[in-house]
Write a protein that holds these residues in place. Structure first.
Motif, PDB file in Angstrom:
ATOM      1  N   ASP B  13       0.873  -1.171   0.000  1.00  0.00           N
ATOM      2  CA  ASP B  13       0.000   0.000   0.000  1.00  0.00           C
ATOM      3  C   ASP B  13       0.909   1.218   0.000  1.00  0.00           C
ATOM      4  O   ASP B  13       1.564   1.521   0.981  1.00  0.00           O
ATOM      5  CB  ASP B  13      -0.891  -0.040   1.252  1.00  0.00           C
ATOM      6  CG  ASP B  13      -1.594   1.287   1.507  1.00  0.00           C
ATOM      7  OD1 ASP B  13      -1.474   2.215   0.677  1.00  0.00           O
ATOM      8  OD2 ASP B  13      -2.269   1.391   2.551  1.00  0.00           O
ATOM      9  N   GLY B  15       1.288   4.796   0.263  1.00  0.00           N
ATOM     10  CA  GLY B  15       0.483   5.929   0.720  1.00  0.00           C
ATOM     11  C   GLY B  15       1.277   7.219   0.780  1.00  0.00           C
ATOM     12  O   GLY B  15       2.502   7.209   0.754  1.00  0.00           O
ATOM     13  N   GLU B 139      -6.045   1.598  -4.764  1.00  0.00           N
ATOM     14  CA  GLU B 139      -5.951   1.255  -3.352  1.00  0.00           C
ATOM     15  C   GLU B 139      -7.296   0.765  -2.780  1.00  0.00           C
ATOM     16  O   GLU B 139      -7.354  -0.292  -2.152  1.00  0.00           O
ATOM     17  CB  GLU B 139      -5.411   2.471  -2.596  1.00  0.00           C
ATOM     18  CG  GLU B 139      -5.220   2.309  -1.120  1.00  0.00           C
ATOM     19  CD  GLU B 139      -4.298   1.166  -0.757  1.00  0.00           C
ATOM     20  OE1 GLU B 139      -3.442   0.796  -1.585  1.00  0.00           O
ATOM     21  OE2 GLU B 139      -4.462   0.626   0.339  1.00  0.00           O
ATOM     22  N   ASP B 157     -11.649   5.529   1.353  1.00  0.00           N
ATOM     23  CA  ASP B 157     -10.320   5.413   1.948  1.00  0.00           C
ATOM     24  C   ASP B 157      -9.812   6.823   2.262  1.00  0.00           C
ATOM     25  O   ASP B 157      -9.437   7.575   1.366  1.00  0.00           O
ATOM     26  CB  ASP B 157      -9.409   4.688   0.947  1.00  0.00           C
ATOM     27  CG  ASP B 157      -7.974   4.571   1.444  1.00  0.00           C
ATOM     28  OD1 ASP B 157      -7.655   5.085   2.536  1.00  0.00           O
ATOM     29  OD2 ASP B 157      -7.152   3.964   0.729  1.00  0.00           O
TER      30      ASP B 157
HETATM   31 MG   LIG Z   1      -3.643   4.771   1.905  1.00  0.00          MG
END
Ligand SMILES: [Mg+2]
Ligand SMILES: Nc1ncnc2c1ncn2[C@@H]1O[C@H](COP(=O)(O)OP(=O)(O)O)[C@@H](O)[C@H]1O
Ligand SMILES: [Zn+2]
Lengths: 339, 339
Positions: B13, B15, B139, B157
């Motif tokens: 992931d 981010g 994602e 999200d």
């Molecule tokens: Mg994220």
């Protein structure tokens, strides 16, 4: 096959299809990649960066009509409050000698203060700090380029930039000197002074006061700053900055005093300047005028006076730079009469 | 074709603020998405590393050329340094997952829903050579896949730079099923900064302190109790009340999130709308804002009622979902995505 398994299979097929399509643009990708890779191979130009990455932060002290000058500094609270635990790299012994910095200065980053929607301080006459700073920076650039230094400017036109972006720019440019030009404002309308700051703790209560607002905009924690100040790295930077500040202040006062007999020499001071934390280099800030004084404002409006400011700073920079170089890099680099 | 033993599957992931990895060998790691290179020789000596990641990089910031390569969730177009940073970050995550000697790595990387085509290309380019095969997915899709929430579900999200919406309707989500807002964790921080500054102009604090306060006390709607934090005022640690500021800052998300949620819902086929309304999942760090699910549920009440729930493991849900995708994708598919 359960319904969920069927769904998952369907989803996976979609994801793979999308990625394969992306791969079809390979030609484009390869080209891009090759270009990028070439750059990565050059290890961060270590040598030039190590060459006394010095930050100079010039500021013209300007008139305060209302809002006035934004203090670009970070206030440090007393040591007892918010003491950050010193950790890791910052605890390394004070073993690094300033001699490590004895490489020559190649590139100067000039940073004209304010710009865009932020005019900075302005004189009663309407003269704005952002104009003065840009003009002086341009003049200084010309002088530096004539002397074969490379110059980069954080802004070329009337554009606003936060401190952090100025710092980021200086870092990306890997400048050896960073020169930011400002116009400040002080309450005493009769004061006409020049002063030079370098990165350090606030020297006195007035400086703390000046610092009180802007630091909150900086995006840095107090602990970051303290660690910086107390770190070995800062020690080297600070020493270089102090020397640089001394050279520039001396030259600036001498150069301007000829034309401006009532000018006061307020000397070299240390101040916790937020932008210098971001620039990750040694730094000084030179306040070259106080346009809060009418007479100063009148002088600043004159091109020959601004040229004199630029030339005086240039002389100071050159004294500093020459002192670090084993030999002058060009024949014409020895002293010529200042302005 | 390599057997399962010779292969490590990973879900990543990627981010803005945190990046996580989950691997088929059972390892799970999360790092803050910072990558830094020492600025020069001195810095390198002090940090004793050629590259730093996460918290360690942040802590040594004054000495580093520091990058947060996924600002707003995308690799900045044209920034080779950011591409390099992404590459190094993924390399670092994979090394944390510790593939065995000679083991090939198949990676699924989750990126924001609306990551433009060109941005995904940048990512693919950046990751080349780091993993043996790469699949990029959105994602929220990875989160949905990992939770078997592939039908009649909406994922919201709430990350640092972006809030990503995705409706799962039994087919691989297209652009029509997804939305990205820049109202997210960072924008709440900015709001809170502004509000606290206005209420306590004499206090000193940084954006990092603001974020910590938010992560400890974030709420919308009914206050769970007074929110009090400590910050220096005139150099003395002082207790500040920021109860209403906290609410206002967090509630700045409510209108844009509600609107977007309703807009996406209105695009769902009418017969499935109710099912989707009953299945709204909040993911990402921002899903931990107290009361947010309830407030969004109230919005749904106006259009026939529904249910909004935060997911259980917002830190690893995306990475774990990516790992499921990696494990489920057949070998032939991975072969297409090699190189
Ligand atoms: Mg994220
Ligand atoms: N307990 C919490 N309450 C509210 N916000 C939080 C909390 N914990 C983390 N956050 C915020 O969530 C955001 C990070 O979420 P994350 O999903 O990791 O983002 P990204 O995927 O963009 O890296 C940050 O803005 C962070 O401050
Ligand atoms: Zn200024």
């Amino acid at each position: 096959m359960t319904e969920m398994q069927r769904l998952k299979k369907e989803m996976l097929r979609g994801a793979v299809r999308e990625n394969v399509e992306l791969l079809d643009d390979r030609v484009y990708l390869e080209r891009r990649f090759r270009r990028a890779e070439k750059r990565w191979r050059w290890p961060v130009r270590v040598l030039s960066a190590a060459a006394a990455a010095v930050v100079i932060f010039l500021s013209v002290n300007a008139v305060s009509t209302g809002g006035g000058e934004k203090p670009e500094v970070l206030v440090v609270t007393p040591r007892t409050a918010f003491q950050a635990p010193l950790s890791g790299p910052h605890q390394a012994p004070r073993a690094i000698a300033p001699a490590l910095f004895s490489l020559e200065v190649g590139k100067v980053v000039l940073d004209p203060g304010h710009g865009g929607a932020d005019p900075g301080a302005s004189a009663a006459s309407g003269l704005a700090e952002k104009e003065v700073t840009l003009d002086v920076a341009r003049r200084l650039r010309a002088l530096l380029e004539d002397a074969r230094y490379k110059v980069a400017m954080t802004r070329e036109g009337d554009r606003g930039l936060v401190l952090r972006d100025r710092a980021t720019f200086a870092n990306a440019e890997r400048g050896d000197l960073f020169v930011s030009i400002h116009v400040n404002s002080i309450p005493r309308k009769d004061a006409r002074a020049v002063e030079t700051y370098f990165l350090g703790a606030a020297d006195g209560p007035q400086i703390e006061e000046v610092a009180s607002l802007e630091n909150r905009e900086s995006g840095y924690a107090l602990s970051d700053f303290r660690r910086l100040l107390e770190g070995v790295y800062a020690g080297v930077r600070q020493e270089e900055s102090r020397r640089l500040a001394g050279e520039v202040q001396t030259s600036l006062f001498a150069g301007l005093h000829e034309a401006n007999r009532e000018l006061l020499d307020r000397g070299v001071k240390s101040a916790p300047l937020a932008v210098l934390i971001g620039t990750e280099m040694p730094g000084i800030l030179v306040e070259v005028s106080c346009v809060s004084n009418e007479e100063e404002a009148r002088l600043l409006a004159r091109a020959d006076y601004r040229q004199r400011i630029a030339a005086s700073i240039f002389q100071g920079l050159r004294s500093y730079m020459d002192s670090r170089e084993p030999a002058p890099r060009t024949a014409g680099r020895k002293k010529e009469k200042g302005s | 074709m390599a057997g399962k033993k010779d292969l490590l599957h990973v879900g990543i992931d990627l981010g803005t603020s945190r990046s996580a990895i989950a691997a088929s060998n059972g390892s799970r790691h999360v790092v803050e998405s910072y990558v830094g290179w020492p600025v020069d020789m001195v810095a390198r000596k002090v940090v004793k590393k050629s590259i730093l990641f996460g918290r360690e990089a942040l802590d040594s910031r004054p000495m580093l050329d520091l990058h947060r390569p996924l600002e707003r969730g995308l690799i900045k177009e044209g920034s080779e340094k950011d591409e390099a940073a992404v590459r190094e970050l993924i390399k670092h995550l994979i090394s944390l997952a510790a593939p065995a000697d000679g083991q090939k790595v198949n990676a699924v990387v989750g990126v924001p829903a609306e990551a433009l085509r060109v941005s995904r290309q940048n990512l693919r380019t950046a990751v080349k050579g780091v993993a043996d095969a790469l699949m990029i997915v959105s994602e929220p899709f990875a989160v949905a896949y990992g939770m078997d929430a592939l039908l009649h579900t909406m994922i919201i999200d709430i990350g640092a730079g972006t809030t990503d919406f995705c409706v799962m309707n039994g087919r691989y989500p297209t652009e029509d099923d997804q939305r990205t807002l820049t109202n997210a964790g960072d924008s709440v921080d900015d709001q809170l900064m502004m509000l606290v500054k206005a209420r306590h102009p004499e206090a000193r604090f940084s954006i990092h302190m603001i974020r910590e306060w938010k992560e400890a006390h974030a709420y919308v709607g009914e206050s769970p109790g007074p929110v009090q934090v400590t910050a220096p005022v005139g150099g003395k640690p002082t207790l500040l009340d920021i109860t209403s500021e906290m609410r206002k800052a967090c509630e700045s998300l409510v209108a844009p999130l509600s609107e977007t949620m309703l807009d996406l819902l209105s695009r769902v086929e009418p017969e499935f709308q109710e099912k989707v309304r009953r299945n709204v999942l909040l993911a990402g760090g921002g899903s931990q804002i107290r009361g947010l699910a309830g407030v969004l549920e109230k919005t749904l009440a106006d259009v026939g009622g529904g249910s909004v729930r935060p997911i259980e493991d917002p830190v690893f849900a995306g990475a774990i979902g990516g790992l499921s995708i990696a494990l489920d994708a057949p070998g032939e598919d991975w072969e297409q995505l090699a190189g």
